[in-house]
Enzyme design. Structure first.
Site, PDB file in Angstrom:
ATOM      1  N   ASN A   1       0.837  -1.191   0.000  1.00 28.70           N
ATOM      2  CA  ASN A   1       0.000   0.000   0.000  1.00 28.70           C
ATOM      3  C   ASN A   1       0.875   1.246   0.000  1.00 28.70           C
ATOM      4  O   ASN A   1       1.989   1.249   0.528  1.00 28.70           O
ATOM      5  CB  ASN A   1      -1.009  -0.004   1.158  1.00 28.70           C
ATOM      6  CG  ASN A   1      -0.396  -0.031   2.540  1.00 28.70           C
ATOM      7  OD1 ASN A   1       0.546  -0.766   2.803  1.00 28.70           O
ATOM      8  ND2 ASN A   1      -0.956   0.758   3.448  1.00 28.70           N
TER       9      ASN A   1
ATOM     10  N   CYS B   1      -3.923   0.615  -2.779  1.00 31.72           N
ATOM     11  CA  CYS B   1      -3.934  -0.608  -1.982  1.00 31.72           C
ATOM     12  C   CYS B   1      -2.843  -1.562  -2.457  1.00 31.72           C
ATOM     13  O   CYS B   1      -2.444  -1.540  -3.627  1.00 31.72           O
ATOM     14  CB  CYS B   1      -5.278  -1.314  -2.108  1.00 31.72           C
ATOM     15  SG  CYS B   1      -6.670  -0.390  -1.422  1.00 31.72           S
TER      16      CYS B   1
ATOM     17  N   GLU C   1      -3.133  -4.724  -2.985  1.00 27.83           N
ATOM     18  CA  GLU C   1      -3.661  -5.618  -4.016  1.00 27.83           C
ATOM     19  C   GLU C   1      -3.602  -4.957  -5.387  1.00 27.83           C
ATOM     20  O   GLU C   1      -3.269  -5.606  -6.383  1.00 27.83           O
ATOM     21  CB  GLU C   1      -5.106  -6.016  -3.687  1.00 27.83           C
ATOM     22  CG  GLU C   1      -5.266  -6.770  -2.382  1.00 27.83           C
ATOM     23  CD  GLU C   1      -5.513  -5.875  -1.171  1.00 27.83           C
ATOM     24  OE1 GLU C   1      -6.112  -6.365  -0.199  1.00 27.83           O
ATOM     25  OE2 GLU C   1      -5.107  -4.685  -1.175  1.00 27.83           O
TER      26      GLU C   1
ATOM     27  N   CYS D   1     -10.877  -3.427  -4.292  1.00 30.04           N
ATOM     28  CA  CYS D   1      -9.893  -4.450  -4.679  1.00 30.04           C
ATOM     29  C   CYS D   1     -10.558  -5.784  -4.991  1.00 30.04           C
ATOM     30  O   CYS D   1     -10.093  -6.527  -5.847  1.00 30.04           O
ATOM     31  CB  CYS D   1      -8.817  -4.590  -3.611  1.00 30.04           C
ATOM     32  SG  CYS D   1      -7.642  -3.217  -3.665  1.00 30.04           S
TER      33      CYS D   1
ATOM     34  N   CYS E   1     -10.337  -4.722   0.253  1.00 28.35           N
ATOM     35  CA  CYS E   1     -11.459  -3.782   0.315  1.00 28.35           C
ATOM     36  C   CYS E   1     -12.408  -4.057  -0.849  1.00 28.35           C
ATOM     37  O   CYS E   1     -12.102  -4.845  -1.747  1.00 28.35           O
ATOM     38  CB  CYS E   1     -10.940  -2.343   0.281  1.00 28.35           C
ATOM     39  SG  CYS E   1     -10.297  -1.811  -1.326  1.00 28.35           S
TER      40      CYS E   1
ATOM     41  N   GLU F   1       0.253   5.261   0.745  1.00 30.00           N
ATOM     42  CA  GLU F   1      -0.652   6.324   1.164  1.00 30.00           C
ATOM     43  C   GLU F   1      -0.220   7.652   0.560  1.00 30.00           C
ATOM     44  O   GLU F   1       0.877   7.785   0.021  1.00 30.00           O
ATOM     45  CB  GLU F   1      -0.669   6.424   2.690  1.00 30.00           C
ATOM     46  CG  GLU F   1      -1.289   5.211   3.338  1.00 30.00           C
ATOM     47  CD  GLU F   1      -1.350   5.297   4.846  1.00 30.00           C
ATOM     48  OE1 GLU F   1      -2.037   4.453   5.431  1.00 30.00           O
ATOM     49  OE2 GLU F   1      -0.711   6.185   5.458  1.00 30.00           O
TER      50      GLU F   1
END
Length: 133
Positions: free
Chosen positions: A44, A55, A57, A91, A88, A46
């Site tokens: 990930n 993310c 994934e 994803c 999430c 940010e």
């Protein structure tokens, strides 16, 4: 864990160590085994403008596509903390684009695999490429 799952676990754990999460401090790594058998990892990332983060994934999917794979055989998501870190919603939809309903999703923490799901269990009655045929 089996040898192939060990490889996914190690790749996701290493990716988690590279995560950029200065705001949430919640680092996630993901490793995908493509249909070719090759492993592709992501972490990930940010951003101060929160909605534009990425993310793990999604990063692993981008690495998979860049390497020439076009289908996900399985994925392992690695994160710390007491709760399961499943993909999430966005994803899950991204994974649906490149994976079958039976695709294995392994959720892991430092102690090993915590749970296993199929994509259909996490995203039942999914909308995907077949709907547009």
């Amino acid at each position: 864990m089996t040898q192939p799952l060990d490889e996914l676990f190690d790749a996701a754990r290493k990716a988690q160590g590279q995560a950029y999460a200065p705001y949430s401090r919640f680092r996630v790594g993901a490793a995908i085994r493509g249909a070719s058998g090759r492993i592709h990892a992501g972490c990930n990332v940010e951003n101060a403008a929160y909605p534009v983060g990425t993310c793990a994934e999604a990063g692993a999917l981008a690495a998979m596509l860049l390497a020439g794979d076009r289908a996900v055989a399985e994925i392992l998501v690695f994160a710390e903390g007491p709760e399961l870190c499943t993909p999430c919603g966005a994803c899950r939809q991204r994974l649906r684009e490149f994976g079958a309903a039976t695709m294995a999703i392994h959720v892991a923490g430092p102690e090993g695999v915590r749970a296993r799901f199929t994509l259909a269990e996490l995203l039942p009655h999914a909308f995907g490429p077949d709907n547009l045929s």
